[in-house]
Design an enzyme around this catalytic site. Sequence first.
Site, PDB file in Angstrom:
ATOM      1  CE  LYS A  94       6.164  27.884 -10.720  1.00 20.35           C
ATOM      2  NZ  LYS A  94       7.232  27.619 -11.733  1.00 20.35           N
ATOM      3  NE  ARG A 117      12.449  23.901 -15.940  1.00 21.56           N
ATOM      4  CZ  ARG A 117      11.898  24.773 -15.335  1.00 21.56           C
ATOM      5  NH1 ARG A 117      12.048  24.904 -14.124  1.00 21.56           N
ATOM      6  NH2 ARG A 117      11.074  25.724 -16.037  1.00 21.56           N
ATOM      7  CG  HIS A 148      11.251  29.210 -18.429  1.00 18.35           C
ATOM      8  ND1 HIS A 148      10.444  29.870 -17.932  1.00 18.35           N
ATOM      9  CD2 HIS A 148      11.869  28.587 -17.276  1.00 18.35           C
ATOM     10  CE1 HIS A 148      10.558  30.545 -16.513  1.00 18.35           C
ATOM     11  NE2 HIS A 148      11.355  29.631 -16.139  1.00 18.35           N
ATOM     12  NE  ARG A 205       6.335  30.500 -18.855  1.00 16.98           N
ATOM     13  CZ  ARG A 205       7.076  30.639 -19.903  1.00 16.98           C
ATOM     14  NH1 ARG A 205       6.724  30.464 -21.255  1.00 16.98           N
ATOM     15  NH2 ARG A 205       8.418  30.727 -19.786  1.00 16.98           N
ATOM     16  CE1 TYR A 239      14.931  20.015  21.869  1.00 12.52           C
ATOM     17  CE2 TYR A 239      13.831  21.277  20.324  1.00 12.52           C
ATOM     18  CZ  TYR A 239      13.996  20.520  20.938  1.00 12.52           C
ATOM     19  OH  TYR A 239      12.673  19.764  21.106  1.00 12.52           O
ATOM     20  CB  CYS A 263      11.635  24.357  18.503  1.00 13.99           C
ATOM     21  SG  CYS A 263      12.645  25.109  19.670  1.00 13.99           S
ATOM     22  CG  ASP A 286       5.793  22.354  16.682  1.00 18.02           C
ATOM     23  OD1 ASP A 286       5.592  21.966  15.687  1.00 18.02           O
ATOM     24  OD2 ASP A 286       6.221  21.327  17.416  1.00 18.02           O
TER      25      ASP A 286
HETATM   26  C1  LIG Z   1       7.676  29.093 -12.325  1.00 18.55           C
HETATM   27  C2  LIG Z   1       7.490  29.378 -13.746  1.00 18.55           C
HETATM   28  C3  LIG Z   1       7.161  30.638 -13.990  1.00 18.55           C
HETATM   29  C4  LIG Z   1       7.080  31.754 -13.200  1.00 18.55           C
HETATM   30  O1  LIG Z   1       8.346  32.409 -12.945  1.00 18.55           O
HETATM   31  P1  LIG Z   1       8.358  33.620 -11.897  1.00 18.55           P
HETATM   32  O2  LIG Z   1       9.858  33.899 -12.047  1.00 18.55           O
HETATM   33  O3  LIG Z   1       7.969  33.298 -10.721  1.00 18.55           O
HETATM   34  O4  LIG Z   1       7.671  34.755 -12.508  1.00 18.55           O
HETATM   35  C5  LIG Z   1       6.994  30.737 -15.534  1.00 18.55           C
HETATM   36  N1  LIG Z   1       7.367  30.036 -16.325  1.00 18.55           N
HETATM   37  C6  LIG Z   1       7.849  28.764 -16.046  1.00 18.55           C
HETATM   38  C7  LIG Z   1       8.196  27.687 -17.020  1.00 18.55           C
HETATM   39  C8  LIG Z   1       7.943  28.308 -14.663  1.00 18.55           C
HETATM   40  O5  LIG Z   1       7.979  26.991 -14.301  1.00 18.55           O
END
Ligand SMILES: *Cc1c(COP(=O)(O)O)cnc(C)c1O
Length: 372
Positions: free
Chosen positions: A42, A136, A162, A221, A265, A312, A314
């Site tokens: 992602k 969540r 998760h 994951r 700046y 800045c 850029d």
């Molecule tokens: C982003 C995400 C991950 C990956 O997490 P990391 O800590 O970067 O490995 C895994 N599961 C879910 C649901 C996530 O949103």
Amino acid sequence: MVEKYSDSHRSWIEIDLSALRYNVKQLCRFLDTQEQFMAVVKANAYGHGMIRICQELNAIGIKQFAVATLGEAIILRKHHIEGEILILGYTDPQNIEEIRHYHLTQTLIDDHYAYLLEQQHVHIQVHLAIDTGMHRLGVESLETLKRIFEYSYLHITGVFSHLCVCDEITPERQDYTYQQIESFLHNIQQLQKAGYDIGKAHLLSSYGLLHYPQYCFDNVRMGILMYGVDSSFPKQTICSLKPVLSLKSKIVLIREIKKNETVGYGRSFQAQHDMKIAVVPIGYGDGLPRLLSNQGHVIVNGQYAPIIGRICMDQMMIDVSDITDIQVEDIVTVIGEDKIRQDVETLAKQTQTISNEILCCLSPRLPRIYKY
Ligand SMILES: *Cc1c(COP(=O)(O)O)cnc(C)c1O
């Protein structure tokens, strides 16, 4: 956005694909088989460029990907990425036809959402999220889970949850994580007992794998660690990983300033003595956090050079008074190695955030240059 290499002689990102391959191999040592590896790509693969990263992963046999949005998933399919692509977040139910058309797997984020998708009367593959304590996404009760299994258009090919504190290993954090694990196990056992085919189960992300490797189930994951980076200090990686991304720029101008003159700046930097400064064409418009103003460093010719004045949009200025043999066109390493290293974790610490945020905020304006 930007033509691929048109800006590459200004500031750029280098992606070391051999480091990516190495990290996948290292992380797979925690798994029974490479099939369990689900690459989380992602946010443009945490800023690394998701198309090229997924092509490389496909080439080494990784066939499971997770993204956050439908748009990200479609980009991957349009670039012929093979295998399962799981959308971890919300997709508007009115886009269900695209989920089907591109053979994507949608997460059911709760029971109301599952109901709305079912009402579309389109057959799609889904993974069912279970809320085990992060609060969540996910369904909370077993009864609700069972009800969703009875739907006829939603084909459940996986269930997952998760963990929200698996990166910390204090007793209190471990207790909470074990409660989440117990809850996950309980739910899947009860579903199986009731005769439902749950498909694949998955629970762990990067730090889950490091700290609770006995709960890999069918998939892990893998996000931040695949990119060879720790989310924050202290570094926790028990297997050696290699950072995949470097951020480079170059010196475009060198000038002398006198004691008491100011830079940039707001005149936030004032010279304590006569000094030599350089202008570097990278700024917060490229994703370099402005909080690094008067605080961060870069590397020039194997030596640290402080960032002076406000960054800045850029450009930024650095103090090169102590750097030997400095010239216009010299390479500036913001993240990466030039005899010495500067890690993204350092920038994250200096700006009170995590590496993940720094990486995925690196702007599309920076060309990504891939080294095999
Ligand atoms: C982003 C995400 C991950 C990956 O997490 P990391 O800590 O970067 O490995 C895994 N599961 C879910 C649901 C996530 O949103």
